[in-house]
Enzyme design. Structure first.
Site, mmCIF file in Angstrom:
data_model
loop_
_atom_site.group_PDB
_atom_site.id
_atom_site.type_symbol
_atom_site.label_atom_id
_atom_site.label_comp_id
_atom_site.label_asym_id
_atom_site.label_seq_id
_atom_site.Cartn_x
_atom_site.Cartn_y
_atom_site.Cartn_z
ATOM 1 N N ASN A 92 0.757 -1.410 0.449
ATOM 2 C CA ASN A 92 0.045 -0.269 -0.366
ATOM 3 C C ASN A 92 0.636 1.016 -0.316
ATOM 4 O O ASN A 92 1.878 1.537 0.885
ATOM 5 C CB ASN A 92 -0.934 -0.358 0.594
ATOM 6 N N LYS B 210 -0.108 4.556 0.062
ATOM 7 C CA LYS B 210 -0.813 5.516 0.487
ATOM 8 C C LYS B 210 -0.370 6.606 -0.539
ATOM 9 O O LYS B 210 -1.075 6.820 -1.677
ATOM 10 C CB LYS B 210 -0.205 5.367 2.034
ATOM 11 N N HIS C 102 -9.685 1.438 4.877
ATOM 12 C CA HIS C 102 -8.390 0.836 5.764
ATOM 13 C C HIS C 102 -8.637 2.202 6.964
ATOM 14 O O HIS C 102 -9.470 2.995 7.001
ATOM 15 C CB HIS C 102 -7.157 1.847 4.456
ATOM 16 N N GLU D 129 -6.562 4.377 8.025
ATOM 17 C CA GLU D 129 -6.456 5.945 7.222
ATOM 18 C C GLU D 129 -7.906 6.357 6.721
ATOM 19 O O GLU D 129 -8.722 7.164 6.766
ATOM 20 C CB GLU D 129 -5.502 5.746 7.116
ATOM 21 N N GLU E 294 -5.695 -5.301 10.393
ATOM 22 C CA GLU E 294 -4.820 -4.395 10.654
ATOM 23 C C GLU E 294 -4.415 -3.496 11.485
ATOM 24 O O GLU E 294 -5.952 -3.425 11.749
ATOM 25 C CB GLU E 294 -4.173 -3.481 9.158
ATOM 26 N N GLY F 105 2.190 2.184 11.189
ATOM 27 C CA GLY F 105 3.317 2.892 10.773
ATOM 28 C C GLY F 105 3.611 3.054 11.549
ATOM 29 O O GLY F 105 4.565 4.364 12.018
ATOM 30 N N SER G 102 3.234 -2.109 10.812
ATOM 31 C CA SER G 102 4.737 -2.471 11.034
ATOM 32 C C SER G 102 5.918 -3.538 10.141
ATOM 33 O O SER G 102 6.156 -4.236 10.594
ATOM 34 C CB SER G 102 4.744 -2.410 11.837
HETATM 35 C C1 PEP Z 1 -0.590 -0.072 5.802
HETATM 36 O O1 PEP Z 1 -0.843 0.923 5.423
HETATM 37 O O2 PEP Z 1 -1.670 -0.714 4.977
HETATM 38 C C2 PEP Z 1 0.143 -0.664 6.774
HETATM 39 C C3 PEP Z 1 0.421 -1.569 7.205
HETATM 40 O O3 PEP Z 1 1.336 0.623 7.307
HETATM 41 P P1 PEP Z 1 3.171 -0.264 7.723
HETATM 42 O O4 PEP Z 1 3.493 -1.419 6.830
HETATM 43 O O5 PEP Z 1 3.097 1.240 7.222
HETATM 44 O O6 PEP Z 1 2.613 0.012 9.115
#
Ligand code: PEP
Length: 249
Positions: free
Chosen positions: A9, A11, A96, A98, A166, A172, A210
């Site tokens: 992803n 973003k 997601h 975000e 997630e 992040g 992460s």
């Molecule tokens: C994501 O954006 O779905 C995500 C898991 O981000 P990160 O790997 O940076 O934590």
């Protein structure tokens, strides 16, 4: 070797020019191993460039990071399922964290978006996950199954939907769930999918939060995890090429 999905992803990073350069560097490492799939989720403006850049490469697909449920019309700034499809998308991320926490998307929105993605012939990748407060209150499984219920519970018949677990506190932040914690939640998600019969088998449940080059092998050693959804660590094409080739027990 079991099949595994590696979803990146991007973003709000990697425009179309950068996407072409990225894919050249990524494919310089060679073809994707047979039993693995790589999914890219670029920003909407880069979907077409990615679709062109992955053409002819086995097991690689592109998806939209979000979509609006109306197919077209006066919705400035939004991307619909049919528009994403026309750009070359085959998948759509829905819900997601975000989208939920920065843009205020609700559970009811995720239900409309899943329906719109399927209507546009895009495979939804539905993201679910608890906040730190919810985890500390012991509500993780209740929250996650509640999000599944809201987005999928009213469906009639079976559709192919991937789920991404997630935990919000892991995205992040550099903190990831332990492989055992992730596997427990994946088990509960799989149980919900089996009981409700609204998604088509085989069930594909990804872990995100992460994930990086150091922890991928350990996470994927848990067979409840069918792959990973990765933000930050998917942005460097050489690292991502290495991550999708991680040796897994
Ligand atoms: C994501 O954006 O779905 C995500 C898991 O981000 P990160 O790997 O940076 O934590």
């Amino acid at each position: 070797m079991r099949p595994l999905v590696f979803a990146g992803n991007w973003k709000m990073n990697v425009g179309p020019v950068e996407a072409r350069e990225y894919l050249r560097a990524f494919f310089a490492a060679g073809e994707i191993p047979h039993e693995r799939s790589v999914w890219f989720f670029p920003p909407a403006v880069s979907i077409e460039a990615v679709a062109q850049g992955i053409a002819g490469h086995r097991n690689v697909s592109v998806g939209s990071q979000d979509l609006y449920w109306e197919p077209k019309g006066a919705f400035t700034g939004a991307t619909s399922g049919p528009l994403a499809k026309q750009s070359g998308a085959r998948l759509a991320l829905i819900g997601h964290s975000e989208r939920r926490h920065v843009f205020g998307e609700t559970d009811a929105d995720t239900e409309k978006k899943v329906t719109a993605a399927l209507a546009a012939d895009l495979q939804p990748v539905l993201c679910v996950g608890e906040t730190l407060e919810q985890r500390e209150a012991g509500d993780t499984l209740k929250v996650v199954t509640g999000q599944l219920e809201a987005a999928l519970g009213k469906r009639d018949g079976k559709a192919r939907v991937t789920i991404a677990y997630e935990p919000v506190w892991a995205i992040g932040t550099g903190r990831n769930a332990t492989p055992q914690d992730a596997a427990q939640v994946h088990g509960a998600i799989r149980g919900w999918l089996k009981d409700h019969a609204v998604t088509a088998a085989p069930f594909v449940i990804l872990y995100g939060g992460s994930v990086n080059l150091k922890n991928t092998a350990e996470l994927l050693a848990e067979h409840e995890l069918d792959g990973v959804l990765v933000g930050g660590a998917s942005l460097n094409p050489r690292d991502w090429a290495q991550l999708v080739r991680t040796a897994v027990a």
